[in-house]
Design a protein around this motif. Structure first.
Motif, PDB file in Angstrom:
ATOM      1  N   THR A  96      25.971  45.889 -22.038  1.00 19.12           N
ATOM      2  CA  THR A  96      25.762  47.240 -21.531  1.00 19.12           C
ATOM      3  C   THR A  96      24.383  47.741 -21.935  1.00 19.12           C
ATOM      4  O   THR A  96      23.936  47.512 -23.054  1.00 19.12           O
ATOM      5  N   TRP A  97      23.718  48.428 -21.032  1.00 16.60           N
ATOM      6  CA  TRP A  97      22.407  48.970 -21.336  1.00 16.60           C
ATOM      7  C   TRP A  97      22.513  50.127 -22.324  1.00 16.60           C
ATOM      8  O   TRP A  97      23.537  50.819 -22.368  1.00 16.60           O
ATOM      9  N   GLY A 125      22.528  46.665 -13.181  1.00 19.02           N
ATOM     10  CA  GLY A 125      22.419  47.766 -14.138  1.00 19.02           C
ATOM     11  C   GLY A 125      22.007  49.061 -13.473  1.00 19.02           C
ATOM     12  O   GLY A 125      22.506  50.140 -13.815  1.00 19.02           O
ATOM     13  N   CYS A 129      23.852  52.773 -13.475  1.00 21.70           N
ATOM     14  CA  CYS A 129      23.229  53.935 -14.118  1.00 21.70           C
ATOM     15  C   CYS A 129      22.822  55.048 -13.164  1.00 21.70           C
ATOM     16  O   CYS A 129      22.757  56.212 -13.565  1.00 21.70           O
TER      17      CYS A 129
END
Length: 204
Positions: A96-97, A125, A129
């Motif tokens: 996970t970022w 990603g 986001c």
């Protein structure tokens, strides 16, 4: 106390292309919003953009510790409240970022100097986001179907593949197809100096 400027690195290409990139980005930069930059490198783009748009917060990232030190050295020297300290982020890693939401995601000159898995991770990603209407902006050289590739870009592609067979210029259609499968609209493409493109995707 050491001088933070000693950690600053400089990329001549960043100094040449930062103003043209900013010009294309301007209408997409969200006032009061957050821009997440992937593979920020030296940090010179993030610094320049943050200076130009104090109403936008910039979050630089890079997987390399020396790059993050350079980014933070520029940030410490400038003292800009809208330029955050650099975070570690590897687009190719499945983890996970460290940022779970952004209004615009920016990636400059990474897609061709990384394995294809980094581009896959970048787009996946970004889809996580960005909210609907959010922007993914990519800058760099691409191969376009039906458009002659500049000899300098062909030579650059060959040199990249000699350095690492997993690197090289990507077909814009392949990137656009990947983005479409992740929920992005067809790209808005702007031709840039030195045979580069800025490619802007909007999340559906």
């Amino acid at each position: 106390m050491s001088d933070p400027r000693l950690a600053q690195q400089s990329a001549p290409a960043a100094l040449r292309n930062r103003a043209p990139i900013l010009e294309v980005l301007q209408p997409h930069l969200p006032p009061g919003g957050l821009v997440l930059e992937i593979a920020s490198g030296t940090g010179e783009h993030a610094l320049f953009f943050a200076q130009a748009r104090p109403d936008v917060t910039f979050q630089p990232t890079d997987p390399d510790a020396m790059a993050r030190a350079s980014i933070d050295a520029y940030g410490a020297d400038a003292g800009l409240p809208n330029l955050r300290p650099a975070l570690a982020l590897d687009a190719s890693a499945p983890a996970t970022w460290p940022v779970d939401r952004a209004d615009l995601i920016l990636c400059i000159n990474m897609v061709h100097i990384s394995p294809w898995g980094a581009t896959e991770g970048l787009i996946q990603g970004a889809a996580r986001c960005l909210p609907p209407g959010g922007t993914l902006a990519l800058y760099g050289p691409y191969l376009r179907d039906g458009v002659a590739t500049a000899p300098s870009n062909l030579a650059f592609d060959e040199s990249l593949r000699r350095r690492n067979p997993a690197w090289g210029l990507r077909r814009l259609k392949d990137v656009a197809d990947l983005a479409a499968s992740a929920g992005f609209a067809a790209p808005e493409v702007t031709e840039m100096p030195a045979n580069n493109l800025t490619v802007v995707f909007t999340r559906n």
